[in-house]
Every structure is written in structure tokens, then in C-alpha cells.
Design a protein around this motif. Structure first.
Motif, short mmCIF file in Angstrom:
data_model
loop_
_atom_site.label_atom_id
_atom_site.label_comp_id
_atom_site.label_asym_id
_atom_site.label_seq_id
_atom_site.Cartn_x
_atom_site.Cartn_y
_atom_site.Cartn_z
N ILE A 40 0.84 -1.20 0.00
CA ILE A 40 0.00 0.00 0.00
C ILE A 40 0.88 1.25 0.00
CG2 ILE A 40 -1.66 1.34 1.39
CD1 ILE A 40 -2.85 -1.37 2.32
N MET A 41 1.96 1.25 0.78
CA MET A 41 2.71 2.50 1.00
C MET A 41 3.94 2.69 0.13
SD MET A 41 3.99 1.44 4.79
CE MET A 41 5.54 2.18 5.30
N ALA A 42 4.53 1.61 -0.36
CA ALA A 42 5.84 1.75 -1.02
C ALA A 42 5.83 1.29 -2.47
CB ALA A 42 6.90 0.99 -0.24
N GLN A 43 4.67 1.43 -3.14
CA GLN A 43 4.60 1.04 -4.55
C GLN A 43 5.63 1.81 -5.38
OE1 GLN A 43 3.08 -1.28 -6.26
NE2 GLN A 43 3.82 -0.49 -8.22
N SER A 44 5.90 3.06 -5.02
CA SER A 44 6.86 3.83 -5.82
C SER A 44 8.26 3.23 -5.69
CB SER A 44 6.86 5.30 -5.41
OG SER A 44 7.56 5.48 -4.21
N GLY A 45 8.61 2.76 -4.51
CA GLY A 45 9.92 2.13 -4.33
C GLY A 45 10.03 0.82 -5.08
N ILE A 46 8.94 0.05 -5.05
CA ILE A 46 8.91 -1.22 -5.80
C ILE A 46 9.08 -0.91 -7.29
CG2 ILE A 46 7.46 -3.21 -6.42
CD1 ILE A 46 6.06 -2.78 -3.60
N SER A 47 8.36 0.12 -7.76
CA SER A 47 8.46 0.51 -9.18
C SER A 47 9.85 1.00 -9.53
CB SER A 47 7.47 1.64 -9.50
OG SER A 47 6.16 1.15 -9.57
N HIS A 196 3.52 1.07 -13.49
CA HIS A 196 3.26 -0.38 -13.37
C HIS A 196 1.88 -0.65 -12.72
CE1 HIS A 196 7.45 -0.94 -14.42
NE2 HIS A 196 7.80 -0.15 -13.43
N PRO A 197 0.79 -0.11 -13.29
CA PRO A 197 -0.52 -0.29 -12.64
C PRO A 197 -0.97 -1.75 -12.54
CG PRO A 197 -0.76 0.75 -14.81
CD PRO A 197 0.71 0.72 -14.51
N ASP A 198 -0.62 -2.56 -13.54
CA ASP A 198 -1.03 -3.98 -13.48
C ASP A 198 -0.32 -4.69 -12.33
OD1 ASP A 198 -2.59 -3.50 -15.64
OD2 ASP A 198 -1.18 -4.34 -17.11
N LEU A 199 0.97 -4.40 -12.20
CA LEU A 199 1.74 -4.99 -11.11
C LEU A 199 1.21 -4.52 -9.76
CD1 LEU A 199 4.44 -6.52 -10.19
CD2 LEU A 199 5.38 -4.21 -10.02
N ALA A 200 0.91 -3.23 -9.67
CA ALA A 200 0.41 -2.67 -8.41
C ALA A 200 -0.86 -3.40 -7.96
CB ALA A 200 0.14 -1.18 -8.56
N LEU A 201 -1.73 -3.67 -8.93
CA LEU A 201 -2.98 -4.36 -8.61
C LEU A 201 -2.72 -5.81 -8.19
CD1 LEU A 201 -5.95 -3.66 -8.49
CD2 LEU A 201 -6.19 -4.46 -10.84
N ARG A 202 -1.83 -6.46 -8.91
CA ARG A 202 -1.51 -7.86 -8.55
C ARG A 202 -0.91 -7.94 -7.15
NH1 ARG A 202 2.52 -9.88 -12.43
NH2 ARG A 202 2.38 -11.86 -11.33
N LEU A 203 -0.09 -6.96 -6.81
CA LEU A 203 0.51 -6.96 -5.47
C LEU A 203 -0.57 -6.85 -4.39
CD1 LEU A 203 3.61 -4.65 -6.08
CD2 LEU A 203 3.66 -7.06 -5.41
N LEU A 204 -1.54 -5.98 -4.61
CA LEU A 204 -2.59 -5.79 -3.60
C LEU A 204 -3.52 -7.01 -3.56
CD1 LEU A 204 -3.22 -2.07 -4.50
CD2 LEU A 204 -2.37 -2.86 -2.29
N GLU A 205 -3.75 -7.60 -4.74
CA GLU A 205 -4.64 -8.77 -4.81
C GLU A 205 -4.00 -10.03 -4.22
OE1 GLU A 205 -7.28 -7.49 -8.75
OE2 GLU A 205 -5.55 -8.83 -8.98
N ALA A 206 -2.68 -9.99 -4.02
CA ALA A 206 -2.01 -11.15 -3.41
C ALA A 206 -2.53 -11.40 -2.00
CB ALA A 206 -0.50 -10.93 -3.39
N PHE A 207 -3.11 -10.37 -1.39
CA PHE A 207 -3.58 -10.48 0.00
C PHE A 207 -5.05 -10.86 0.03
CE2 PHE A 207 0.21 -7.97 -0.20
CZ PHE A 207 0.98 -8.54 0.80
N ASP A 208 -5.32 -12.04 -0.48
CA ASP A 208 -6.69 -12.51 -0.64
C ASP A 208 -7.44 -12.54 0.69
OD1 ASP A 208 -8.71 -13.76 -2.49
OD2 ASP A 208 -8.56 -15.33 -0.96
N SER A 209 -6.76 -12.85 1.79
CA SER A 209 -7.46 -12.97 3.08
C SER A 209 -8.04 -11.63 3.50
CB SER A 209 -6.51 -13.50 4.16
OG SER A 209 -5.55 -12.52 4.50
N GLN A 210 -7.47 -10.52 3.00
CA GLN A 210 -8.00 -9.20 3.32
C GLN A 210 -9.00 -8.75 2.25
OE1 GLN A 210 -6.85 -7.81 6.49
NE2 GLN A 210 -6.50 -10.00 6.32
#
Ligand SMILES: [Zn+2]
Length: 283
Positions: A40-47, A196-210
Motif C-alpha cells: 500500500i505505501m511503497a509502490q513507488s519504491g517497488i516501481s 506499473h498499474p497492473d503490477l500494483a494491482l496484482r501486489l494488492l490482490e495477493a492479500f486474498d485474506s483481506q
């Protein structure tokens, strides 16, 4: 690489790389409270690190995720089951995001809230001593989640224990639970989280339990980035497609710098001054 809690978990997604070397390579480090905070907070660093030779992203999650909300398919999960699911989800996000290393320290939230907890302090000391990142992404001091603020404080304490010349060049406090749009523009750091919007979404969707459990962080985090970019400047039409706001905490990490409380009080009073000035000017 050994940490104090027996459930601590270290993942180096690149096959064969030793953990110490992976940590040493980290140029962009995020230390967050919970599984999914990093994304949520460091997408820019990941990018910044994706496909960039010489750059490497490192993620650290301090708590065990035991207190996570649960509903739907996860409703009947025990704390132990939740811990296991959330650890797995964080590992998956690290693989998707191409992180150099993902550490999960697995401390109970209550321990992190205790100043001077020896295990928490020793782990953070080892992590900050084991790398020399140019930028560190932390929680912001105005966050309304107690554990986020506690993790921020423990991280600043650990950075303060490093010799001044070994402290990170830049330390940013990023928005998660409470945004930073209220900061006066001069005090805001705009992190470009629109790449990297597709990657950003996949990263957030990895947390299925939430996400599947009812907390739609995938929609909320992406929506906030987009809103921040749109509402950034009333006249400009270009710029990043997504912004995560941060506050530059570097001065607090320097010898002789302001205390965190002084620093935040000054920000809040500048915000108050900005509101009052406009009301007066147009009265
Ligand atoms: Zn969190």
C-alpha cells in the motif's frame, strides 16, 4: 540470517542468493507493521527497482498478522491460521514484486508497542546494520493505527542507534491509515505510485485474506493514489497517474534534529495556519 522470534521468516525470491547478500544489495527498504502495508505505501519504491540494475527493493514486516480482520471464507480462521495465511500472502507479493528480500519478523503487536523490547530492537538493529539503503519507507507519524506508529518509533530508535554516517540518506513516512493530503504542499513528498498499474494491482490482490475478506485495499489504495494525483494541483493537468504522499522524516534521524513530536506538531500547526490564512484572506 537469524531473528529473535522462532516464527520469523526470510524469503529471497532469486534462487540461490544468500540472505545476507540480498539484504546488503537493498537500495530501497520498506519496514512496515503488517502484511500488505508495504504494497500500500511503497509502490513507488517497488516501481523504482523493477527492471533497474543496481537497484533492489527490500521488504520487512514487523508483526505476525495475528490480529487481522477476517470474514467470508476466512471467518472461522484461528489466529494461528491467519498468521500462516498472511505470511504466505506476503511471500507471494515479494515474488510478484521482484523484491530482493522479504523479512517477516513475526512479533506480536503487543511486543512492538513496548519501547525497548529486546527482540524487536535486536532484529531492527540487525536489519538496518545489514544494508545501506538510499531511501527507507516507514509509516507516517500521523497514522491512526497504533501498531503503525509503534513500528515507526521502533524503526526511528534503531536508525538513531546507528552511527550518523551509517544512517539512511532519506527516510520517508508514508500514508496508509490516514492519508497525508492535509500536509501543506511544501511539506509533502509526492511518491509516483502510478507506474506499473497492473503490477500494483496484482501486489494488492495477493492479500486474498483481506481483499476477499471484505477489506478492498486493492480498490482503496489504487483509488487514493489516483485521487491524490488528480487533486494535487487545481490547474495542472499532467504529472503522475498516481501519487502516494509521504513526509520527509530525515531531519528527525539526524543528531541535533527535532524530536518526532516537535516535528509533527510543527506540521500540524503549519496545516492550521494554511487553513486560517485562506479563511482570513477571503473573508
Ligand atoms: Zn497495517
Amino acid at each position: 540470517m537469524k531473528f529473535s522470534h522462532p516464527e520469523a521468516d526470510v524469503l529471497v525470491p532469486a534462487a540461490g542468493a544468500p540472505a545476507e547478500a540480498a539484504l546488503r544489495s537493498v537500495t530501497h527498504l520498506c519496514v512496515a507493521a503488517h502484511q500488505d502495508d508495504i504494497e500500500i505505501m511503497a509502490q513507488s519504491g517497488i516501481s523504482d527497482c523493477i527492471g533497474s540494475p543496481g537497484r533492489a527493493f527490500g521488504g520487512v514486516v514487523v508483526t505476525d498478522g495475528a490480529g487481522s480482520p477476517r470474514s467470508g471464507a476466512y471467518r472461522s480462521f484461528t489466529d494461528e491460521q491467519m498468521i500462516a495465511v498472511r505470511r504466505k500472502e506476503q511471500r507471494e507479493a515479494a515474488r510478484i514484486g521482484g523484491y530482493a528480500i522479504q523479512v517477516q519478523l513475526a512479533h506480536p503487536s503487543a511486543d512492538v508497542k513496548k519501547p525497548g523490547h529486546p527482540g524487536v530492537a535486536a532484529d531492527l538493529d540487525a536489519l538496518f546494520a545489514g544494508c545501506a539503503p538510499g531511501v527507507v519507507f516507514l509509516h507516517n507519524p500521523a497514522d491512526k493505527h497504533d501498531t503503525h506508529v509503534a513500528v515507526l518509533l521502533r524503526c526511528l530508535e534503531a536508525i538513531g542507534r546507528l552511527p550518523q554516517e551509517r544512517r539512511p540518506a532519506r527516510v520517508l513516512g508514508c500514508e496508509v491509515w490516514r492519508d497525508l493530503d492535509w500536509l501543506p504542499d511544501a511539506d509533502k513528498v509526492a511518491l509516483d505510485s502510478g507506474r506499473h498499474p497492473d503490477l500494483a494491482l496484482r501486489l494488492l490482490e495477493a492479500f486474498d485474506s483481506q481483499v476477499a475478506g471484505g477489506k478492498r485495499y486493492d480498490i482503496a489504495a489504487v483509488g487514493r493514489r489516483s485521487a491524490n494525483a488528480t487533486f494535487n494541483a487545481s490547474h495542472a493537468t499532467d504529472g503522475p497517474a498516481g501519487i502516494t504522499w509521504a513526509v520527509d522524516l530525515t531531519p528527525v534521524t539526524r543528531d541535533g534534529g527535532p524530536s518526532l513530536r516537535q516535528f509533527v506538531s510543527s506540521l500540524v500547526s503549519r496545516f492550521g495556519g494554511d487553513v486560517a490564512r485562506r479563511l482570513e484572506e477571503w473573508a
